[in-house]
Write a protein that holds these residues in place. Structure first.
Motif, PDB file in Angstrom:
ATOM      1  N   LYS A 642      57.486  31.616  46.492  1.00  0.00           N
ATOM      2  CA  LYS A 642      58.657  32.344  47.227  1.00  0.00           C
ATOM      3  C   LYS A 642      57.878  33.438  48.077  1.00  0.00           C
ATOM      4  O   LYS A 642      57.052  33.169  48.752  1.00  0.00           O
ATOM      5  N   ASP A 643      58.290  34.616  47.799  1.00  0.00           N
ATOM      6  CA  ASP A 643      57.433  35.733  48.526  1.00  0.00           C
ATOM      7  C   ASP A 643      56.396  36.518  47.916  1.00  0.00           C
ATOM      8  O   ASP A 643      56.074  37.547  48.065  1.00  0.00           O
ATOM      9  N   GLU A 644      56.248  36.157  46.567  1.00  0.00           N
ATOM     10  CA  GLU A 644      55.305  36.716  45.771  1.00  0.00           C
ATOM     11  C   GLU A 644      53.967  36.089  45.721  1.00  0.00           C
ATOM     12  O   GLU A 644      53.725  34.930  45.632  1.00  0.00           O
ATOM     13  N   ILE A 645      52.719  36.852  45.841  1.00  0.00           N
ATOM     14  CA  ILE A 645      51.390  36.078  45.704  1.00  0.00           C
ATOM     15  C   ILE A 645      50.920  36.555  44.494  1.00  0.00           C
ATOM     16  O   ILE A 645      50.539  37.659  44.113  1.00  0.00           O
ATOM     17  N   ASP A 646      50.927  35.284  43.636  1.00  0.00           N
ATOM     18  CA  ASP A 646      50.356  35.602  42.218  1.00  0.00           C
ATOM     19  C   ASP A 646      48.890  35.365  42.495  1.00  0.00           C
ATOM     20  O   ASP A 646      48.129  34.481  42.734  1.00  0.00           O
ATOM     21  N   PHE A 647      47.861  36.506  41.764  1.00  0.00           N
ATOM     22  CA  PHE A 647      46.614  36.600  41.847  1.00  0.00           C
ATOM     23  C   PHE A 647      45.949  36.475  40.259  1.00  0.00           C
ATOM     24  O   PHE A 647      44.787  36.717  40.000  1.00  0.00           O
ATOM     25  N   LYS A 648      46.886  35.811  39.488  1.00  0.00           N
ATOM     26  CA  LYS A 648      46.486  35.168  38.097  1.00  0.00           C
ATOM     27  C   LYS A 648      44.835  34.604  38.104  1.00  0.00           C
ATOM     28  O   LYS A 648      43.998  34.654  37.593  1.00  0.00           O
ATOM     29  N   ASN A 649      44.613  33.688  39.194  1.00  0.00           N
ATOM     30  CA  ASN A 649      43.501  32.815  39.109  1.00  0.00           C
ATOM     31  C   ASN A 649      42.327  33.965  39.711  1.00  0.00           C
ATOM     32  O   ASN A 649      41.178  33.289  39.386  1.00  0.00           O
ATOM     33  N   PHE A 650      42.492  34.866  40.300  1.00  0.00           N
ATOM     34  CA  PHE A 650      41.347  35.844  40.662  1.00  0.00           C
ATOM     35  C   PHE A 650      40.871  36.330  39.289  1.00  0.00           C
ATOM     36  O   PHE A 650      39.644  35.939  39.112  1.00  0.00           O
ATOM     37  N   PHE A 651      41.606  36.509  38.173  1.00  0.00           N
ATOM     38  CA  PHE A 651      41.201  37.096  36.856  1.00  0.00           C
ATOM     39  C   PHE A 651      40.418  35.989  35.986  1.00  0.00           C
ATOM     40  O   PHE A 651      39.631  36.216  35.374  1.00  0.00           O
ATOM     41  N   GLU A 652      41.232  34.726  36.159  1.00  0.00           N
ATOM     42  CA  GLU A 652      40.889  33.724  35.557  1.00  0.00           C
ATOM     43  C   GLU A 652      39.433  33.273  35.874  1.00  0.00           C
ATOM     44  O   GLU A 652      38.606  33.016  34.934  1.00  0.00           O
ATOM     45  N   GLY A 653      39.414  33.311  37.385  1.00  0.00           N
ATOM     46  CA  GLY A 653      38.077  32.954  37.721  1.00  0.00           C
ATOM     47  C   GLY A 653      36.887  33.920  37.406  1.00  0.00           C
ATOM     48  O   GLY A 653      35.646  33.357  37.116  1.00  0.00           O
ATOM     49  N   MET A 654      37.125  35.234  37.707  1.00  0.00           N
ATOM     50  CA  MET A 654      36.099  36.290  37.210  1.00  0.00           C
ATOM     51  C   MET A 654      35.559  36.154  35.767  1.00  0.00           C
ATOM     52  O   MET A 654      34.512  36.155  35.559  1.00  0.00           O
ATOM     53  N   LEU A 655      36.743  35.952  35.055  1.00  0.00           N
ATOM     54  CA  LEU A 655      36.403  35.609  33.451  1.00  0.00           C
ATOM     55  C   LEU A 655      35.719  34.548  33.239  1.00  0.00           C
ATOM     56  O   LEU A 655      34.623  34.737  32.529  1.00  0.00           O
ATOM     57  N   HIS A 656      35.659  33.351  33.778  1.00  0.00           N
ATOM     58  CA  HIS A 656      35.057  32.395  33.496  1.00  0.00           C
ATOM     59  C   HIS A 656      33.885  32.345  34.231  1.00  0.00           C
ATOM     60  O   HIS A 656      32.650  31.893  33.422  1.00  0.00           O
ATOM     61  N   ASP A 657      33.471  33.155  35.064  1.00  0.00           N
ATOM     62  CA  ASP A 657      32.159  33.353  35.853  1.00  0.00           C
ATOM     63  C   ASP A 657      31.270  34.228  34.994  1.00  0.00           C
ATOM     64  O   ASP A 657      30.074  34.113  34.693  1.00  0.00           O
ATOM     65  N   LEU A 658      31.872  35.161  34.320  1.00  0.00           N
ATOM     66  CA  LEU A 658      31.376  36.066  33.469  1.00  0.00           C
ATOM     67  C   LEU A 658      30.756  35.299  32.145  1.00  0.00           C
ATOM     68  O   LEU A 658      29.944  35.536  31.656  1.00  0.00           O
ATOM     69  N   ASP A 659      31.673  34.316  31.630  1.00  0.00           N
ATOM     70  CA  ASP A 659      31.199  33.548  30.668  1.00  0.00           C
ATOM     71  C   ASP A 659      30.041  32.644  31.067  1.00  0.00           C
ATOM     72  O   ASP A 659      29.015  32.269  30.001  1.00  0.00           O
ATOM     73  N   LYS A 660      30.128  32.440  32.324  1.00  0.00           N
ATOM     74  CA  LYS A 660      28.603  31.655  32.662  1.00  0.00           C
ATOM     75  C   LYS A 660      27.512  32.463  33.311  1.00  0.00           C
ATOM     76  O   LYS A 660      26.474  32.167  33.769  1.00  0.00           O
ATOM     77  N   ASP A 661      27.693  33.710  32.606  1.00  0.00           N
ATOM     78  CA  ASP A 661      26.660  34.636  33.154  1.00  0.00           C
ATOM     79  C   ASP A 661      26.191  34.956  34.729  1.00  0.00           C
ATOM     80  O   ASP A 661      25.106  35.030  34.896  1.00  0.00           O
ATOM     81  N   LEU A 662      27.207  34.718  35.392  1.00  0.00           N
ATOM     82  CA  LEU A 662      26.952  34.936  36.902  1.00  0.00           C
ATOM     83  C   LEU A 662      26.947  36.271  36.876  1.00  0.00           C
ATOM     84  O   LEU A 662      27.631  37.255  36.422  1.00  0.00           O
TER      85      LEU A 662
END
Length: 748
Positions: A642-662
């Protein structure tokens, strides 16, 4: 071609900066007869025996050749009854009721530098040398009209030599109100020594690695050798300032050029203007201590903007000094001797002071660049109280009372909006006293009596409470982020048909939640189209001070905390994690927020490990500072519900990239790319529905220059006209102007 008489009105900042002598000399060059005088409407010029071609050339020269410090907004002329004048004269000013723009303090000019540098000149190494092109204005004016008797120079009677210059229309010191010399003007002092001996003693203190308190133009400064690690560390310890960058001063632009790369030459031109702001830039490797900015590569530098500073450099063994505001944490800059001795003695017992009173405290302005354009971060010396000329008039006098942080005040009438200097955060009695002082001085200087006071929607801000206390007319509330939008619109003269992207820290929304990540559309009326998803902010304001709490709150509400608890436990105690879970689950001591500021701070904590904001937005600044691989274009997705932008994927992506030692710098780059892509995508959706192609970017988060430039480029690539700030800050320093402009447009 027939010769006629013409009346010319020049509007803008054209008084108190040698404009009438300039017109006098220009008129003589054209062999015009007539007169020039100051009036309530601007500068009035009457010329006789002029052809229309001569007049147009004359007006062009007025615009192109006017003195430094003049800001010409409009030149109007009309034919008038033929008059016979035998010469051209400067007439006495008309001081009738009306609006007069007061000039800001200006940096020492080239001619005055020449005067203080020549041993045979009567002002050789005189620290208060000035002329109509430079020197103190706003900081010494007590009242209008701008005459010496109404400045802090009133107690210094001009000697015969200075009086001759003051009265000579062809002299550049003609009617320069602060004009003086060694004989009749203020003097410097340090530990019982005066003149050159005081300079030598001050320089010895700095050269030996000690701190010095110096009375400058708009207040005291704390000075030390910028190349001395020990001095810089001592200053940081005494200021309780672990990471916040320290401002530097260099003698002049030529000295700085010796140390920088060719890439910085455009930026150095900003530093070398009469306004002489602090200019933040990555200047490259400079011969200064690493403690100047321990957490980044950008450094703020200003030139020696007074003759006092310039002369001091002649005795120093370093090209760079620290010149930071002389104040206690969060308090206004000190301006008088007793105040300075009480507050600054623990920094140093040595005070280089002088006996010219400072009437109005004015901090240094701070500017950076965005896409090679000037971008204001703090508006003060050199700029305040210059007006913003508005496209719409108000016949009432209105006052924008500003916000709570980085406060300012704007008074407006007709087409003029006068925005004050930076006041500060209204968290203590000293700063609130300064706020009240600025309000009263602005009313007096501009001869204005506000009939309508405009306040922030937040009722507990000091500015809102003060307005209620003093108001004898009407109070109108303006939502915080609406004001951000309208402040940038005011700078560009925009009146309608615009998308506003306002990314900020905190502002009370009309729905009772905390806003800060908003997409507005203005088409006849203003509407909130989209916003970042509301997440609960645990602990209320404590989450702004401790972004690790906001990070923990985000991850818990996004159902990511348990899976990635190993990233959080090194940053926060287990009992705090448990408490944050309870607060958000039960909605206790928490408030919904769409704040982009909290988003950036939480991401900064995740990627840098810093858990506390030493100063406002610290971890968000670190997030920008660590960006690596600037050419990469990867980004994380987002969800629109609707009118809300959910940025959950930002954090999920950053956490997984940290797991990959990026590398955290690469992750930061992806995060910034994601936000810029999301901005462009949402603006495109609004355009599809509205046809609107103009976008304003404003709010404190857009002090992040990487995000600003990336967003601007993507929007332009997608066919948008993009407007960003220039002379008014995107942060809360611009709120007072936005309040005024919104009210004017709403009540056309």
């Amino acid at each position: 071609m027939a010769k006629q008489s013409f009346k010319i009105i020049v509007k803008g900042v054209v008084q108190g900066i040698g404009f009438r002598p300039f017109i006098y000399k220009l008129a003589r060059k054209y062999n015009f007869n007539g007169f020039v005088k100051n009036t309530k409407n601007g500068v009035e010029i009457l010329v006789s025996d002029a052809t229309i071609n001569q007049l147009e050339l004359f007006c062009r020269d007025i615009k192109d050749l006017s003195p430094a410090g003049a800001i010409i907004r409009d030149i109007e002329y009309k034919q008038c009854e033929n008059t016979n004048y035998s010469e051209f004269k400067i007439r006495k000013s008309e001081h009738s009721e009306g609006l007069t723009a007061i000039p800001p303090d200006l940096s020492i000019c080239f001619d005055c530098i020449k005067d203080i540098s020549e041993p045979d000149n009567k002002r050789y190494r005189y620290p208060f040398t000035n002329c109509t092109n430079c020197g103190p204005r706003y900081s010494i004016i007590k009242n209008i009209p701008y005459d010496r008797s109404k400045t802090t120079m009133a107690e210094f009677q001009m000697c015969e030599s200075c009086l001759i210059e003051y009265e000579d229309v062809l002299d550049r010191r003609y009617h320069a109100q602060p004009v003086c010399c060694h004989v009749c003007g203020p003097q410097i002092m340090l530990n019982g020594q005066a003149g050159e001996n005081a300079f030598k003693a001050a320089a010895a203190i700095i050269n030996e690695g000690e701190l010095l308190n110096l009375k400058g133009l708009g207040g005291y400064q704390i000075i030390c050798n910028a190349a001395d690690d020990k001095a810089a560390k001592k200053l940081r310890k005494l200021k309780n300032r672990k990471n916040k960058p320290l401002a530097l001063m260099v003698k002049d632009a030529d000295t700085l050029r010796k140390h920088i790369s060719i890439d910085s030459q455009k930026t150095i031109k900003i530093l070398d203007t009469p306004s002489a702001p602090i200019v933040i830039e990555n200047w490259g490797k400079l011969p200064v201590s690493g403690f100047i900015n321990p957490s980044g590569e950008k450094i703020g530098i200003m030139k020696a903007y007074t003759p006092l500073h310039y002369i001091l450099f002649n005795y120093l063994k370093t090209d760079f000094i620290v010149a930071t505001s002389g104040n206690l944490a969060d308090e206004p800059i000190c301006i008088n001797e007793q105040e300075a001795y009480d507050k600054l003695s623990h920094f140093s017992k040595n005070f280089l002071t002088h006996n010219r009173p400072i009437h109005t405290r004015v901090d240094d302005s701070v500017i950076t660049t965005a896409g090679s354009k000037e971008y204001m971060l703090r508006r003060a010396r050199g700029y305040a109280p210059l007006p913003v000329i508005l496209p719409e008039k108000t016949h009432l006098c209105i006052a924008g009372m500003g916000a709570h942080l980085k406060s300012s005040i704007t008074l407006a009438k007709n087409n003029y909006a006068f925005t004050s200097q930076y006041i500060g955060d209204l968290d203590n009695s000293k700063t609130t006293d300064f706020y009240k002082e600025v309000y009263e001085k602005m009313k007096r200087l501009f001869g204005l009596k506000p009939e309508i006071l405009l306040t922030d929607l937040h009722p507990d801000y000091f500015s809102s409470k003060f307005a209620k206390k003093i108001c004898t007319g009407k109070i109108v509330t303006i939502q915080h982020h609406h004001a951000h939008l309208y402040s940038c619109m005011a700078e560009h003269g925009i009146t309608d048909n615009v998308i506003g992207v306002i990314f900020d820290g905190t502002g009370l929304g009309s729905d009772g939640s905390i806003w800060g990540g908003e997409f507005f559309l203005l088409q006849k009326s203003l509407s909130r189209q989209f916003h970042l998803k509301n997440y609960l902010q645990p602990g209320l304001d404590s989450a702004a001070k401790h972004p690790v709490r906001m990070l923990t709150g985000y991850l818990h509400q996004m159902n990511l905390l348990n899976e990635h608890i190993d990233k959080i436990t090194p940053l926060i105690r287990q009992n705090e994690i448990t408490l944050i879970k309870k607060m958000t689950d039960r909605k206790l001591n928490s408030i919904p927020t769409s704040s982009a500021g909290r988003l950036f701070e939480a991401a900064g904590t995740l990627l840098t490990g810093e858990t506390v904001n030493e100063y406002e937005g610290f971890t968000a600044i670190l997030l920008e500072n660590i960006i690596k691989d600037k050419q990469a274009s990867e980004y994380y997705p987002w969800d629109l519900k609707k009118d809300e932008i959910d940025f959950k994927n930002f954090f999920e992506g950053m956490l997984h990239d940290l797991d990959k030692d990026l590398h955290p710098g690469v992750i930061s780059k992806k995060f910034h790319n994601s936000v810029a892509m999301m901005i462009t995508d949402i603006c495109s959706k609004i355009r599809q529905q509205s046809g609107c192609t103009s976008v304003v970017l404003s709010g404190g988060v857009f002090q992040n220059i990487y995000l600003l430039e990336k967003s601007e480029k993507l929007l332009q690539k997608n066919g948008f006209n993009v407007y960003i700030h220039k002379n008014i800050p995107p942060n809360d320093g611009g709120i007072s102007l936005g309040q005024v402009y919104k009210y004017i447009l709403d009540n056309r």
